[in-house]
Design a protein around this motif. Structure first.
Motif, short mmCIF file in Angstrom:
data_model
loop_
_atom_site.label_atom_id
_atom_site.label_comp_id
_atom_site.label_asym_id
_atom_site.label_seq_id
_atom_site.Cartn_x
_atom_site.Cartn_y
_atom_site.Cartn_z
N ARG A 73 -2.80 6.39 20.71
CA ARG A 73 -2.16 6.02 19.45
C ARG A 73 -3.21 5.70 18.38
NH1 ARG A 73 3.33 5.26 20.19
NH2 ARG A 73 3.95 5.03 22.39
N LYS A 74 -4.26 5.00 18.77
CA LYS A 74 -5.32 4.67 17.81
C LYS A 74 -6.06 5.91 17.35
CE LYS A 74 -6.28 -0.12 19.14
NZ LYS A 74 -7.34 -1.11 19.45
N GLU A 78 -3.66 5.65 14.15
CA GLU A 78 -3.66 4.23 13.78
C GLU A 78 -4.99 3.77 13.21
OE1 GLU A 78 -2.27 1.97 17.10
OE2 GLU A 78 -0.20 2.73 16.94
#
Length: 389
Positions: A371-372, A376
């Motif tokens: 996700r990062k 993100e």
């Protein structure tokens, strides 16, 4: 009567020349922006499920350079709005290229040739762009604004932090939207004047890269002749950009420029599209010491997909480069920087980004880490850097 016959012949020749130039430009675009693999993409069930939940941001793509309607799905190139939506991209940074040298290479280029001028002729850009790099930048900014206006709300131009937050709230309700930010590749477009930063800001630019493939009046390029650092103008540009809330982009910057910008920067910088020497050792890519310098600044790097960046031709090579970058810089400082439509061949277009998600899973990354990487981290930097109003 004779005069009208001559004028008619001239008109036919001019129209014919434009048709030929248009065909040449389209063939060049197709030749330079290829996809090795392409659809249909066949992700794993786990990869597809995770990918559908991700917030995805790409720090660098160049589709504004080409005469395509980005609101229509195309079989050419790598990026358009339908394919961004199909790939679940939430934020796309559209970069603007204003000049590239003939026989462009990663080692040494001077500024005496101008292939974009030829492209501007072939694609029938306004005459103002034929001899002005700043005009080319402003023209492509207008192209993005027009694309946003014609997108029926699918593409949203983001210039400020409140606009970003508003977009994020809207996308939570309607995922059929993509945020668009505007970037510049190479400050030769400033034409030697710090005041040009303000003109670019007013046109919507929120990220500026110091150099492209040759040295300019602001800084040295990693691929230039002298490869020097910031000039006095360059130092003034850094200050003006930070005052305006514009992100500093060190992609293509010379090593000396890289060091000098980081010594001056008070906000996180990005290297929007790059590879790493740890998996692909060449003059285009970042060393481990440069990656560690990005940590100290709080910025991030965007890993690209083309072979000079990864020394490979598939998503596994992208994932290996990301793994190395994370091992040196940490999970909070690595993201995506495709360089789509930047005269590169890639393993997948933007509709196929699930290939990266699958490759990251296979590389052993956890879902929170993915996700990062996928968006993100980019969101964090943009939130911190965009102007408050």
């Amino acid at each position: 009567m004779k005069k009208w016959i001559i004028l008619g012949i001239v008109a036919v020749l001019v129209v014919g020349a434009f048709i030929v130039l248009d065909v040449v430009a389209k063939r060049a675009a197709n030749r330079m922006n290829q996809v090795h693999g392409g659809a249909p993409y066949t992700p794993t069930k786990r990869g597809a499920a995770l990918h559908s939940e991700l917030f995805i941001a790409d720090l660098h793509a160049d589709p504004l350079l080409w005469n395509r309607d980005l609101n229509e799905r195309s079989s050419q190139g790598h990026v358009d709005v339908p394919r961004l939506l199909e790939g679940n991209v939430a934020l796309q940074i559209f970069s603007v290229v204003t000049k590239t040298p003939k026989n462009m290479n990663t080692e040494s280029n001077d500024d005496t040739t101008d292939d974009i001028q030829l492209l501007s002729f072939a694609q029938r850009w306004p005459p103002s762009t034929w001899f002005s790099l700043k005009a080319r930048a402003l023209y492509q900014a207008k192209k993005l604004a027009n694309t946003v206006e014609d997108s029926e709300g699918r593409l949203v131009f983001i210039r400020t932090r409140p606009e970003l937050e508003r977009f994020l709230a809207e996308r939570e309700k309607d995922p059929g939207k993509v945020g668009a930010l505007l970037s510049l590749e190479g400050m030769q477009a400033l034409e030697g004047k710090v005041e040009a930063v303000d003109a670019l800001y007013d046109a919507g630019f929120r990220m500026l890269g110091f150099a492209h493939f040759f040295d300019n009046e602001v800084s040295g390029s990693a691929h230039g002749v002298k490869k020097e650092g910031l000039t006095e103008l360059g130092r003034a540009v850094v200050k003006r950009m930070e005052e305006r809330g514009m992100t500093l982009d060190l992609a293509h910057a010379s090593r000396k420029t890289f060091e000098e910008v980081l010594a001056l920067a008070t906000r996180p910088v990005v290297v929007s599209h790059t590879g790493v020497k740890g998996t692909c050792d060449n003059n285009r890519n970042l060393s481990d010491s440069q990656l560690r310098a990005i940590i100290r600044n709080g910025g991030m790097v965007g890993i690209g997909y083309w072979s000079t960046a990864t020394c490979g031709k598939d998503a596994k090579a992208v994932a290996r480069a990301i793994r190395h970058a994370v091992s040196v810089a940490g999970i909070d400082h690595v993201g995506l920087g495709s360089d789509y439509d930047g005269a590169v061949a890639v393993p997948f277009d933007t509709a196929g980004l699930v290939e990266v998600t699958d490759a990251l899973l296979a590389e052993g990354f956890g879902e929170g880490e993915i996700r990062k990487i996928m968006g993100e981290n980019a969101l964090r930097v943009l939130r911190g850097n965009l102007p408050a109003q």
